[in-house]
Design a protein around this motif. Structure first.
Motif, PDB file in Angstrom:
ATOM      1  N   ASN A 104       0.882  -1.152   0.174  1.00 17.59           N
ATOM      2  CA  ASN A 104       0.022   0.014  -0.046  1.00 17.59           C
ATOM      3  C   ASN A 104       0.818   1.263  -0.068  1.00 17.59           C
ATOM      4  OD1 ASN A 104      -2.668  -0.965   0.243  1.00 17.59           O
ATOM      5  ND2 ASN A 104      -2.253  -1.786   2.163  1.00 17.59           N
ATOM      6  N   TYR A 105       0.911   2.093  -0.889  1.00 10.38           N
ATOM      7  CA  TYR A 105       1.575   3.254  -1.189  1.00 10.38           C
ATOM      8  C   TYR A 105       0.430   4.570  -1.317  1.00 10.38           C
ATOM      9  CZ  TYR A 105       5.585   0.565  -2.082  1.00 10.38           C
ATOM     10  OH  TYR A 105       6.632  -0.494  -1.861  1.00 10.38           O
ATOM     11  N   LYS A 106       0.775   5.723  -0.554  1.00  7.19           N
ATOM     12  CA  LYS A 106       0.152   6.869  -0.819  1.00  7.19           C
ATOM     13  C   LYS A 106       1.075   7.660  -1.889  1.00  7.19           C
ATOM     14  CE  LYS A 106      -2.241  10.739   1.335  1.00  7.19           C
ATOM     15  NZ  LYS A 106      -2.922  11.266   2.389  1.00  7.19           N
ATOM     16  N   ILE A 107       0.509   8.111  -2.865  1.00  3.35           N
ATOM     17  CA  ILE A 107       1.222   8.876  -3.665  1.00  3.35           C
ATOM     18  C   ILE A 107       1.303  10.316  -3.209  1.00  3.35           C
ATOM     19  CG2 ILE A 107       1.523   9.411  -6.426  1.00  3.35           C
ATOM     20  CD1 ILE A 107       1.678   6.361  -5.636  1.00  3.35           C
ATOM     21  N   VAL A 108       2.331  10.904  -3.090  1.00  2.00           N
ATOM     22  CA  VAL A 108       2.794  12.215  -2.561  1.00  2.00           C
ATOM     23  C   VAL A 108       3.632  13.042  -3.452  1.00  2.00           C
ATOM     24  CG1 VAL A 108       1.988  11.689  -0.155  1.00  2.00           C
ATOM     25  CG2 VAL A 108       4.474  11.614  -0.836  1.00  2.00           C
ATOM     26  N   THR A 110       7.063  15.179  -3.786  1.00  3.08           N
ATOM     27  CA  THR A 110       8.658  14.991  -3.476  1.00  3.08           C
ATOM     28  C   THR A 110       8.810  15.316  -2.033  1.00  3.08           C
ATOM     29  OG1 THR A 110       9.176  14.936  -6.017  1.00  3.08           O
ATOM     30  CG2 THR A 110      11.123  15.012  -4.103  1.00  3.08           C
ATOM     31  N   THR A 111       8.521  16.546  -1.585  1.00  2.00           N
ATOM     32  CA  THR A 111       8.476  17.006  -0.208  1.00  2.00           C
ATOM     33  C   THR A 111       8.229  16.059   0.729  1.00  2.00           C
ATOM     34  OG1 THR A 111       8.463  19.312  -1.320  1.00  2.00           O
ATOM     35  CG2 THR A 111       8.459  19.071   1.315  1.00  2.00           C
ATOM     36  N   GLU A 112       7.023  15.454   0.612  1.00  2.00           N
ATOM     37  CA  GLU A 112       6.268  14.589   1.618  1.00  2.00           C
ATOM     38  C   GLU A 112       6.822  13.083   1.472  1.00  2.00           C
ATOM     39  OE1 GLU A 112       2.156  14.994   2.481  1.00  2.00           O
ATOM     40  OE2 GLU A 112       2.409  16.148   0.626  1.00  2.00           O
ATOM     41  N   ALA A 113       7.360  12.621   0.448  1.00  2.57           N
ATOM     42  CA  ALA A 113       7.928  11.174   0.446  1.00  2.57           C
ATOM     43  C   ALA A 113       8.507  10.632   1.744  1.00  2.57           C
ATOM     44  CB  ALA A 113       8.685  11.119  -0.715  1.00  2.57           C
ATOM     45  N   ASP A 114       8.161   9.504   2.232  1.00  2.00           N
ATOM     46  CA  ASP A 114       8.823   8.899   3.201  1.00  2.00           C
ATOM     47  C   ASP A 114       8.461   7.538   3.234  1.00  2.00           C
ATOM     48  OD1 ASP A 114       9.764   7.987   5.772  1.00  2.00           O
ATOM     49  OD2 ASP A 114       8.321   9.799   6.929  1.00  2.00           O
ATOM     50  N   PRO A 115       9.504   6.747   2.692  1.00  2.00           N
ATOM     51  CA  PRO A 115       9.218   5.268   2.418  1.00  2.00           C
ATOM     52  C   PRO A 115       8.690   4.482   3.797  1.00  2.00           C
ATOM     53  CG  PRO A 115      11.335   5.918   1.842  1.00  2.00           C
ATOM     54  CD  PRO A 115      10.918   7.139   2.299  1.00  2.00           C
ATOM     55  N   PHE A 116       9.208   4.942   4.864  1.00  4.31           N
ATOM     56  CA  PHE A 116       9.017   4.222   6.168  1.00  4.31           C
ATOM     57  C   PHE A 116       7.554   4.706   6.593  1.00  4.31           C
ATOM     58  CE2 PHE A 116      13.634   5.363   6.671  1.00  4.31           C
ATOM     59  CZ  PHE A 116      13.988   4.191   6.593  1.00  4.31           C
ATOM     60  N   GLU A 117       6.877   5.405   5.966  1.00  6.61           N
ATOM     61  CA  GLU A 117       5.493   5.670   6.197  1.00  6.61           C
ATOM     62  C   GLU A 117       4.665   5.225   4.975  1.00  6.61           C
ATOM     63  OE1 GLU A 117       4.144   9.614   7.634  1.00  6.61           O
ATOM     64  OE2 GLU A 117       5.844   9.553   9.134  1.00  6.61           O
ATOM     65  N   ASN A 118       4.971   4.544   4.040  1.00  2.00           N
ATOM     66  CA  ASN A 118       4.592   4.152   2.792  1.00  2.00           C
ATOM     67  C   ASN A 118       4.099   5.050   2.014  1.00  2.00           C
ATOM     68  OD1 ASN A 118       5.315   1.522   3.263  1.00  2.00           O
ATOM     69  ND2 ASN A 118       3.321   1.293   4.230  1.00  2.00           N
ATOM     70  N   LYS A 119       4.874   6.310   1.996  1.00  4.07           N
ATOM     71  CA  LYS A 119       4.388   7.687   1.305  1.00  4.07           C
ATOM     72  C   LYS A 119       5.667   7.627  -0.003  1.00  4.07           C
ATOM     73  CE  LYS A 119       2.107  10.060   4.734  1.00  4.07           C
ATOM     74  NZ  LYS A 119       2.203  11.447   5.554  1.00  4.07           N
ATOM     75  N   ILE A 120       5.075   7.454  -1.252  1.00 10.13           N
ATOM     76  CA  ILE A 120       6.186   7.383  -2.082  1.00 10.13           C
ATOM     77  C   ILE A 120       6.009   8.943  -3.078  1.00 10.13           C
ATOM     78  CG2 ILE A 120       6.938   5.184  -1.986  1.00 10.13           C
ATOM     79  CD1 ILE A 120       4.895   4.778  -4.598  1.00 10.13           C
ATOM     80  N   SER A 121       6.892   9.487  -3.771  1.00  9.67           N
ATOM     81  CA  SER A 121       6.825  10.336  -4.475  1.00  9.67           C
ATOM     82  C   SER A 121       6.175  10.266  -5.887  1.00  9.67           C
ATOM     83  CB  SER A 121       8.373  11.034  -4.576  1.00  9.67           C
ATOM     84  OG  SER A 121       8.405  12.072  -5.629  1.00  9.67           O
ATOM     85  N   ASN A 122       5.655  11.023  -6.574  1.00  6.66           N
ATOM     86  CA  ASN A 122       4.912  10.982  -7.712  1.00  6.66           C
ATOM     87  C   ASN A 122       6.145  11.008  -8.647  1.00  6.66           C
ATOM     88  OD1 ASN A 122       5.365  13.803  -6.873  1.00  6.66           O
ATOM     89  ND2 ASN A 122       4.534  14.270  -8.969  1.00  6.66           N
ATOM     90  N   ASP A 123       7.627  11.505  -8.338  1.00  6.81           N
ATOM     91  CA  ASP A 123       8.535  11.608  -9.319  1.00  6.81           C
ATOM     92  C   ASP A 123       9.493  10.100  -9.173  1.00  6.81           C
ATOM     93  OD1 ASP A 123       8.124  14.088 -10.169  1.00  6.81           O
ATOM     94  OD2 ASP A 123       9.173  15.002  -8.617  1.00  6.81           O
ATOM     95  N   SER A 124       9.031   9.316  -8.416  1.00  2.00           N
ATOM     96  CA  SER A 124       9.743   8.259  -7.950  1.00  2.00           C
ATOM     97  C   SER A 124       9.563   7.215  -9.129  1.00  2.00           C
ATOM     98  CB  SER A 124       9.621   7.450  -6.467  1.00  2.00           C
ATOM     99  OG  SER A 124       8.291   6.980  -6.665  1.00  2.00           O
ATOM    100  N   PRO A 125      10.357   6.139  -9.242  1.00  2.71           N
ATOM    101  CA  PRO A 125      10.027   5.269 -10.624  1.00  2.71           C
ATOM    102  C   PRO A 125       8.626   4.713 -10.339  1.00  2.71           C
ATOM    103  CG  PRO A 125      12.379   5.064 -10.146  1.00  2.71           C
ATOM    104  CD  PRO A 125      11.621   5.797  -8.845  1.00  2.71           C
ATOM    105  N   VAL A 126       8.581   4.425  -9.179  1.00  4.12           N
ATOM    106  CA  VAL A 126       7.250   3.356  -8.945  1.00  4.12           C
ATOM    107  C   VAL A 126       6.116   4.365  -8.856  1.00  4.12           C
ATOM    108  CG1 VAL A 126       5.846   2.116  -7.357  1.00  4.12           C
ATOM    109  CG2 VAL A 126       8.151   1.678  -7.528  1.00  4.12           C
TER     110      VAL A 126
END
Length: 157
Positions: A104-108, A110-126
């Motif tokens: 489960n990932y929340k798409i956020v 870049t500023t908010e990205a935090d993989p430890f909270e399952n928040k991935i950046s819209n700019d990340s590959p995934v």
């Protein structure tokens, strides 16, 4: 022109809280450390003074950075985010078709990205690969270890 900073309401609140803390509590703490270090006398060989001044520079730099982000913020209204496809502000459930593991990932932004909270950046590959796709679709992602294929199982706010 400054680059837009995409934030959710939660991300905006966190930045505002950090800015308030830095401008208030943290500035006072650093000023107190500088004052105490000055009381030791000669500042030319005063490591406490040097450390406090370095911390002050860091704090002031972070304040400017946050103010710049807030001035260029585009806040996503999560109430208006559509869940028919993956967007910034949605939480997506995906399955790795090789391992059958689900994530489960929340798409956020870049500023908010935090993989430890399952928040991935819209700019990340995934995150970037998932954007715009719908439930049931398979998405192929080029990763350093090779191609990974995910199936989108759910999209929610």
């Amino acid at each position: 022109m400054a680059e837009k900073v995409i934030l959710t309401k939660e991300g905006l609140n966190k930045l505002e809280e950090e800015l308030s803390y830095l401008k208030g509590t943290k500035r006072r703490e650093v000023a107190k450390r500088i004052k105490q270090a000055l009381e030791f006398g000669d500042i030319s060989e005063n490591s406490e003074y040097d450390d406090a001044k370095n911390e002050q520079a860091f704090v002031e730099g972070r304040i400017k950075e946050i103010e710049n982000m807030l001035n260029n913020a585009e806040v996503i209204n999560e109430d208006e985010v559509e869940t028919t496809e993956v967007n910034i502000g949605t939480t997506v459930t995906i399955r790795d078709l090789d391992t059958e593991e689900e994530y489960n990932y929340k798409i956020v932004g870049t500023t908010e990205a935090d993989p430890f909270e399952n928040k991935i950046s819209n700019d990340s590959p995934v995150g970037n690969a998932l954007l715009g796709h719908k439930i049931g679709e398979e998405v192929e992602i080029d990763a350093p270890a090779g191609k990974i294929v995910y199936k989108i199982l759910a999209i929610q706010k």
